[in-house]
Design an enzyme around this catalytic site. Structure first.
Site, PDB file in Angstrom:
ATOM      1  N   GLU A 130       0.954  -1.144  -0.177  1.00  0.00           N
ATOM      2  CA  GLU A 130       0.003  -0.069   0.007  1.00  0.00           C
ATOM      3  C   GLU A 130       0.846   1.220   0.154  1.00  0.00           C
ATOM      4  O   GLU A 130       1.305   1.717   0.924  1.00  0.00           O
ATOM      5  CB  GLU A 130      -0.836  -0.015   1.256  1.00  0.00           C
ATOM      6  N   GLN A 142      -0.639   7.846   5.615  1.00  0.00           N
ATOM      7  CA  GLN A 142       0.463   7.382   5.037  1.00  0.00           C
ATOM      8  C   GLN A 142       1.534   8.680   5.120  1.00  0.00           C
ATOM      9  O   GLN A 142       1.034   9.716   4.654  1.00  0.00           O
ATOM     10  CB  GLN A 142       0.367   7.103   3.528  1.00  0.00           C
ATOM     11  N   HIS A 214      -9.694  -0.005  -0.269  1.00  0.00           N
ATOM     12  CA  HIS A 214     -10.666   0.741   0.334  1.00  0.00           C
ATOM     13  C   HIS A 214     -11.616   1.902  -0.169  1.00  0.00           C
ATOM     14  O   HIS A 214     -11.401   2.832   0.018  1.00  0.00           O
ATOM     15  CB  HIS A 214     -10.346   1.196   1.852  1.00  0.00           C
ATOM     16  N   ASP A 272      -8.287  -3.814   6.870  1.00  0.00           N
ATOM     17  CA  ASP A 272      -7.262  -2.909   6.742  1.00  0.00           C
ATOM     18  C   ASP A 272      -6.598  -2.479   8.470  1.00  0.00           C
ATOM     19  O   ASP A 272      -6.634  -1.303   8.888  1.00  0.00           O
ATOM     20  CB  ASP A 272      -8.086  -1.562   6.431  1.00  0.00           C
TER      21      ASP A 272
END
Length: 382
Positions: A130, A142, A214, A272
């Site tokens: 990811e 992130q 997602h 997740d």
């Protein structure tokens, strides 16, 4: 391994429903059918499963960690222990260890650790990268300083370190460097997934992304003059879409909209999850960032959702709670679709020759027991 037989159960095979049936197995499924076709074999361990339902084991293609561990730590012993807990507590019998946007050195460490753990634990069937090839605008949790342009040579290096386990990568298709990157993915059986992306529908129509990370979360939104990532995925019938069905990442009305639009054949349930899953509330960590867990939600200090603490059995039940999905649909979304998309031919169903990966649930769809390659696990009481 002793041959076992579960009999007088309702069986959802992945493409059929057997109302009163049996499954005979060791590490593989040896026979499955209606009780009228059942044959006794001397030496078999026969287990009565009256009133219970047998479904394929769950497949989670997007999960960073749980139980105090994270794939990014790169510790093979911890990754192995984490996945064992996921199998026992959550019925996850196939797992893609998921990384996140980080330094090259940290991703390299994770690849080595996952490969070593996978050599020990056959439940680990892939890596989901990811990032780091994502959009800063939709970075979510992130860390922005490690975001890079898509780089096929770097991906090749990481895939080599992982022993070819990279099966899925989340990236931003709108990047000018994406085309060569996509070609590399397709040539190496890596599914390109749009996510953490600011792409327009026009850009996505020329991309090779076939999967959405997602859906709804961390992507250009659906609007009346620009469908964005969300609208594009809704409109493209062949694209697979992940959904985090915890009720926080996506409100139930929008889950129902996605279910109505995509149908149960193109939705994949994911957790997740991060290291805080299965742990007490309080402060945790994700990619070097502080995360605070409260009321089954994981957030950064600024309130940004940071992964989840969702457990797969809850995602499975929520699919039927928040949408019009029935149990058959939930089986598709929790196992069958993932096996189909990623070519996991021995997974995603209860059929002769497939791995003996099965979950046993009660009439309320609560997970009771799991078989992974025929090994028996009893879920801890809540």
């Amino acid at each position: 391994m002793t041959v076992k037989v579960l009999k007088h159960a309702t069986i959802y095979t992945g493409d059929d429903i057997i109302d009163d049936g049996f499954v005979r197995f060791d590490d593989k499924i040896l026979a499955v059918g209606a009780m009228e076709d059942f044959k006794n074999y001397p030496g078999d361990e026969v287990i009565l499963a009256t009133g219970k339902t047998i479904i394929p084991g769950f497949i989670d293609v997007h999960s960073h960690g749980g139980y105090g561990f994270d794939a990014m730590d790169g510790n093979a012993d911890e990754i192995d222990a984490m996945v064992q807990k996921m199998t026992k507590n959550e019925g996850i019998t196939t797992y893609f260890a998921t990384t996140m946007t980080q330094s090259n050195a940290n991703i390299e460490k994770a690849m080595r650790g996952v490969k070593t753990a996978a050599d020990r634990n056959p439940v680990i069937k892939g890596v989901h990268l990811e990032g780091p090839f994502i959009s800063a605008k939709f970075k979510g949790a992130q860390p922005e300083q490690y975001i890079k342009d898509p780089d096929p040579e770097l991906l090749d290096h990481w895939n080599e370190l992982a022993g070819g386990l990279v099966k899925l990568i989340t990236y931003a298709p709108e990047d000018d460097h994406a085309k060569e990157f996509e070609d590399y993915c397709l040539a190496h059986n890596i599914v390109p997934a749009v996510g953490h992306s600011n792409a327009t529908r026009e850009q996505l129509l020329t991309s090779k992304a076939s999967h959405a990370t997602h859906l709804y979360n961390a992507q250009r939104e659906f609007k009346h003059r620009e469908p964005g990532v969300t609208g594009h995925v809704m409109l493209e019938n062949n694209m697979y879409a992940e959904l985090i069905m915890d009720g926080f990442h996506i409100v139930p009305d929008m889950l129902e909209l996605a279910f109505d639009q995509k149908g149960p054949e193109r939705i994949e349930l994911v957790t997740d999850s991060m290291r805080s899953k299965g742990m007490p509330e309080g402060e945790s960590e994700l990619g070097g960032q502080k995360v605070f867990v409260k009321d089954k939600q994981a957030r950064l200090a600024d309130g940004t959702l940071a992964g989840s603490v969702l457990e797969f059995p809850d995602a499975f039940k929520n699919a039927m709670k928040f949408t019009e999905a029935d149990l058959y649909d939930a089986v598709l979304m929790s196992s069958v679709n993932q096996a189909n998309e990623f070519g996991l031919t021995s997974k995603g169903g209860i059929a002769v020759g497939k791995d003996a990966d099965m979950n046993i649930i009660d009439n309320a769809a609560n997970l009771l027991e799991t078989y992974s390659y025929g090994r028996h696990f009893v879920r801890d009481a809540d």
